[in-house]
Enzyme design. Structure first.
Site, PDB file in Angstrom:
ATOM      1  N   HIS A 186       1.031  -1.523  -0.061  1.00 28.26           N
ATOM      2  CA  HIS A 186       0.370  -0.434   0.227  1.00 28.26           C
ATOM      3  C   HIS A 186       0.791   1.535  -0.104  1.00 28.26           C
ATOM      4  CE1 HIS A 186      -3.371  -2.810   1.121  1.00 28.26           C
ATOM      5  NE2 HIS A 186      -4.009  -1.877  -0.708  1.00 28.26           N
ATOM      6  N   ARG A 293     -10.740   4.143  -1.202  1.00 27.89           N
ATOM      7  CA  ARG A 293     -10.052   2.459  -0.547  1.00 27.89           C
ATOM      8  C   ARG A 293     -10.652   3.754   0.656  1.00 27.89           C
ATOM      9  NH1 ARG A 293      -5.514   1.536  -3.951  1.00 27.89           N
ATOM     10  NH2 ARG A 293      -5.253  -1.000  -4.430  1.00 27.89           N
ATOM     11  N   ARG A 329     -15.565   1.694  -2.148  1.00 26.84           N
ATOM     12  CA  ARG A 329     -15.202  -0.343  -1.433  1.00 26.84           C
ATOM     13  C   ARG A 329     -15.639  -0.288   0.119  1.00 26.84           C
ATOM     14  NH1 ARG A 329     -10.034  -2.881  -2.049  1.00 26.84           N
ATOM     15  NH2 ARG A 329      -8.983  -1.822  -0.518  1.00 26.84           N
ATOM     16  N   GLU A 428     -11.376 -10.976  -5.397  1.00 21.98           N
ATOM     17  CA  GLU A 428      -9.897 -10.975  -5.592  1.00 21.98           C
ATOM     18  C   GLU A 428      -9.331 -11.945  -4.805  1.00 21.98           C
ATOM     19  OE1 GLU A 428      -8.523  -7.415  -2.940  1.00 21.98           O
ATOM     20  OE2 GLU A 428     -10.437  -7.616  -2.241  1.00 21.98           O
ATOM     21  N   ASP A 452      -4.666  -8.532  -5.112  1.00 21.21           N
ATOM     22  CA  ASP A 452      -5.617  -9.773  -3.799  1.00 21.21           C
ATOM     23  C   ASP A 452      -5.025 -10.853  -4.492  1.00 21.21           C
ATOM     24  OD1 ASP A 452      -3.848  -8.911  -0.715  1.00 21.21           O
ATOM     25  OD2 ASP A 452      -6.198  -8.140  -1.729  1.00 21.21           O
ATOM     26  N   ARG A 462       2.330 -10.740  -1.414  1.00 20.44           N
ATOM     27  CA  ARG A 462       2.286  -8.768  -1.972  1.00 20.44           C
ATOM     28  C   ARG A 462       3.398  -8.272  -0.932  1.00 20.44           C
ATOM     29  NH1 ARG A 462      -3.100  -6.116  -1.637  1.00 20.44           N
ATOM     30  NH2 ARG A 462      -2.269  -4.141  -2.820  1.00 20.44           N
ATOM     31  N   CYS A 499      -9.771  -2.728 -10.528  1.00 21.65           N
ATOM     32  CA  CYS A 499      -8.866  -1.656 -10.274  1.00 21.65           C
ATOM     33  C   CYS A 499      -7.761  -2.189  -9.229  1.00 21.65           C
ATOM     34  CB  CYS A 499      -9.714  -1.539  -8.846  1.00 21.65           C
ATOM     35  SG  CYS A 499     -10.182  -2.417  -7.349  1.00 21.65           S
TER      36      CYS A 499
HETATM   37  C1  PEP Z   1      -6.498  -5.663  -4.866  1.00 19.65           C
HETATM   38  O1  PEP Z   1      -6.284  -6.447  -3.888  1.00 19.65           O
HETATM   39  O2  PEP Z   1      -6.435  -5.673  -6.174  1.00 19.65           O
HETATM   40  C2  PEP Z   1      -6.885  -4.129  -4.805  1.00 19.65           C
HETATM   41  C3  PEP Z   1      -7.869  -3.516  -5.143  1.00 19.65           C
HETATM   42  O3  PEP Z   1      -7.130  -4.265  -3.350  1.00 19.65           O
HETATM   43  P1  PEP Z   1      -5.814  -3.319  -2.161  1.00 19.65           P
HETATM   44  O4  PEP Z   1      -4.664  -2.978  -3.302  1.00 19.65           O
HETATM   45  O5  PEP Z   1      -6.744  -2.657  -1.394  1.00 19.65           O
HETATM   46  O6  PEP Z   1      -5.896  -4.784  -1.090  1.00 19.65           O
HETATM   47 MG    MG Z   2      -7.662  -6.256  -2.070  1.00 21.09          MG
END
Ligand code: PEP
Ligand code: MG
Length: 567
Positions: A186, A293, A329, A428, A452, A462, A499
């Site tokens: 993130h 988000r 979301r 996801e 994810d 990740r 996304c």
């Molecule tokens: C994802 O998992 O691709 C997503 C868009 O959500 P985040 O990156 O916030 O987990």
């Molecule tokens: Mg995600």
């Protein structure tokens, strides 16, 4: 030269700001009481100045309620009873100031922490925060504090949490380098929304640089040069200028439609983290918000945001988008996103644990508050809501039922609500992709979260740079899951967005268009490049390309196929 993963494009050259706080070892020592009392008093003065500066910088960014925390800290730091107790200990025992502060504060902290009252336990955290600052000042050790940065720099850290990145001021933070992390951690995502270059996963960078060193951060290639020569500086300044020119040239695509040469219309949308990101999204030609988000609203707060605070934020985004769709979301906390005021028991695998919709279905109070705020805001624009981390149809149905209940309650209370709120879900978790045709019967739309989806499909964390080679958006296995999701939705007449970061990957536009993706949602800064690519493609040809791609063996083969087809 050090190498890492380019996480947010750009090039910059600036002095290093090392974001690390050395640990203090505090021992009892005999000392001159007068000297120690003076040290303590000076430390209290310096700490007060720090907190005042932090508060000043946060003004305008935080709510009144949140700013009040700093006032509480100012009261604590200047508390006369506490100061008397510390000074008494120093003079009666002739000991060092930091030990006296540590002892006196430690007693209070232990007392507050043992109380049943949650309010008092929170005060323990405040007291620890404030007295730690005093101790560091006494020992003349610098506490790294991102919000106190007031000169241009490149931040070098082991890691930056999302709330660290939220504190960065673009005026001074010209970029950052971290030792850990991947393209989809993130902090990397935040760097892209701040539009500052960043490189993550640079092993050993903290020990390779000293405060005062200058670094070149080439986040187009993922390279760091420490103390460049004059020649290198010139070379990278030229590269930075060229990159900025390219970005400027893409502005020509801002008001163009997103459509293939043979008429296939797609939507290019932006991912945002706060209402303040909407301007950047519109400036970059976003046709919608494909992912808001909301967890950053919770993370930038000192306690759970109230229904009213949330309503204000959601309404602001919906109004600013003037009827363009906004996909919000619901809270996706857990994994690498933590709330200090909502402790979650430690887990062996937090990304596989108690997070997102799992937590919300358990903490219905938190979830219902958010749903109510969203439903109330729906009257001010085109709102779509989606639930993160849906693994089973029962989870979706349970969440949707709560949405319907809250909506019915609000309507009964006479509150105006939007007449067409779509309720969809993130795809996801591989289980949801595989069962997409069934999910499509209950959900209004899907948004594929490849960040994810890839980590779960490949069983590759990740956040770990060691397994980051398994982040393979072009692996045919991932493309097949994406295909299953799109086909499953289209069979039921539902639309599909993406996304995850893959949606903004220049090489992925072709194959995703061919697979039939309807909406591509990405960091705002990726939109214009994506449009410049999409508008040159033929949908018919991309359909053929995607058929070949899903039949490939490896990600490398898929990329070769794309490079040979799309010139
Ligand atoms: C994802 O998992 O691709 C997503 C868009 O959500 P985040 O990156 O916030 O987990
Ligand atoms: Mg995600």
């Amino acid at each position: 030269m050090l190498k890492g993963i380019a996480a947010s494009s750009g090039v910059t050259i600036a002095p290093v700001y090392k974001y690390e706080t050395p640990e203090l070892v505090i021992e009892r020592k005999n000392a001159d009481a007068a000297v120690e009392v003076a040290k303590f008093e000076k430390a209290v003065e310096d700490s007060t100045k720090d907190i005042e500066t932090i508060k000043e910088k946060a003004t305008g960014r935080l709510s009144e309620e949140e700013l009040a925390i700093f006032d509480a800290h100012l009261m604590l730091v200047g508390d006369p009873a506490f100061a008397d107790e510390v000074k008494n200990m120093i003079t009666s025992e002739n000991i060092n100031a930091e030990f006296a502060v540590d002892t006196v504060a430690g007693n209070y902290i232990a007392m507050f922490e043992s109380m049943d009252d949650e309010y008092m336990r929170e005060r323990a955290a405040d007291l620890r925060d404030v007295t730690t600052r005093i101790k560091y000042h006494i020992c003349d050790v610098k506490i790294a504090d991102l919000s106190l940065i007031n000169e241009e720099c490149v931040i070098v850290a082991h890691d930056l949490t999302p709330s660290d990145t939220a504190q960065l001021d673009k005026k001074y933070a010209k970029g950052f380098i971290t030792e850990i992390g991947g393209r989809t951690s993130h902090s990397a995502i935040m760097a892209r929304s701040l539009e500052i270059p960043a490189i993550v996963g640079v092993k050993g960078v903290l020990s390779a640089v000293n405060a005062g060193d200058v670094v070149v951060l080439d986040a187009l290639k993922g390279e760091v040069i420490v103390n460049p020569t004059a020649e290198e500086v010139a070379k990278y300044e030229a590269k930075e200028a060229k990159y900025k020119e390219e970005v400027l040239a893409l502005k020509a695509f801002k008001d163009q439609p997103s459509v293939s040469v043979d008429g296939r219309k797609i939507t290019l949308a932006a991912n945002i983290g706060t209402p303040d990101d909407v301007d950047g999204a519109l400036d970059n030609g976003a046709e919608a918000i494909g992912l808001y988000r909301t967890e950053f609203l919770y993370m930038n707060s000192q306690q759970l945001p109230t229904e009213e605070e949330q309503f204000v934020a959601y309404k602001k985004v919906l109004e600013a988008m003037k009827g363009k769709q906004v996909v919000v979301r619901t809270l996706d906390i857990g994994g690498d996103k933590k709330l200090p005021y909502l402790p979650i028991d430690p887990e062996m695998n937090p990304f596989l644990g108690y997070r997102a919709i799992r937590l919300c279905l358990d903490r219905k109070d938190i979830f219902r508050t958010q749903l109510r705020a969203l439903i109330r805001a729906s009257a001010f624009g085109s709102l779509a809501i989606m639930f993160p981390m849906i693994a089973t149809i029962n989870e979706f149905n349970e969440a949707k039922a709560m949405f319907e209940e809250e909506k019915a309650k609000l309507v009964a209370e006479g509150v105006e609500v939007g007449d067409n709120i779509q309720v969809g879900m993130m795809v996801e978790i591989p289980a949801a992709a595989v069962l997409a045709d069934q999910f499509a019967k209950v959900a209004d739309f899907f948004s594929i979260g490849t960040n994810d989806l890839i980590q779960y499909s490949m069983a590759a964390d990740r956040m770990s740079e060691k397994v980051s080679y398994l982040y393979q958006p072009f692996n045919p296995s991932i493309l097949r899951l994406v295909k299953m999701t799109i086909d499953g939705a289209h069979k039921e007449g539902k639309w599909v967005g993406m996304c995850g970061e893959m949606a903004g990957e220049p090489d992925a536009i072709s194959v995703l268009m061919g697979l039939g993706l309807d909406e591509f949602s990405m960091s705002a800064t990726s939109i214009l490049r994506a449009r410049s690519i999409a508008n040159k493609l033929s949908y018919a040809e991309m359909q053929k390309l995607s058929e070949k791609a899903v039949a490939c063996n490896t990600a490398e083969e898929v990329l070769e196929l794309i490079h040979n087809t799309v010139k």
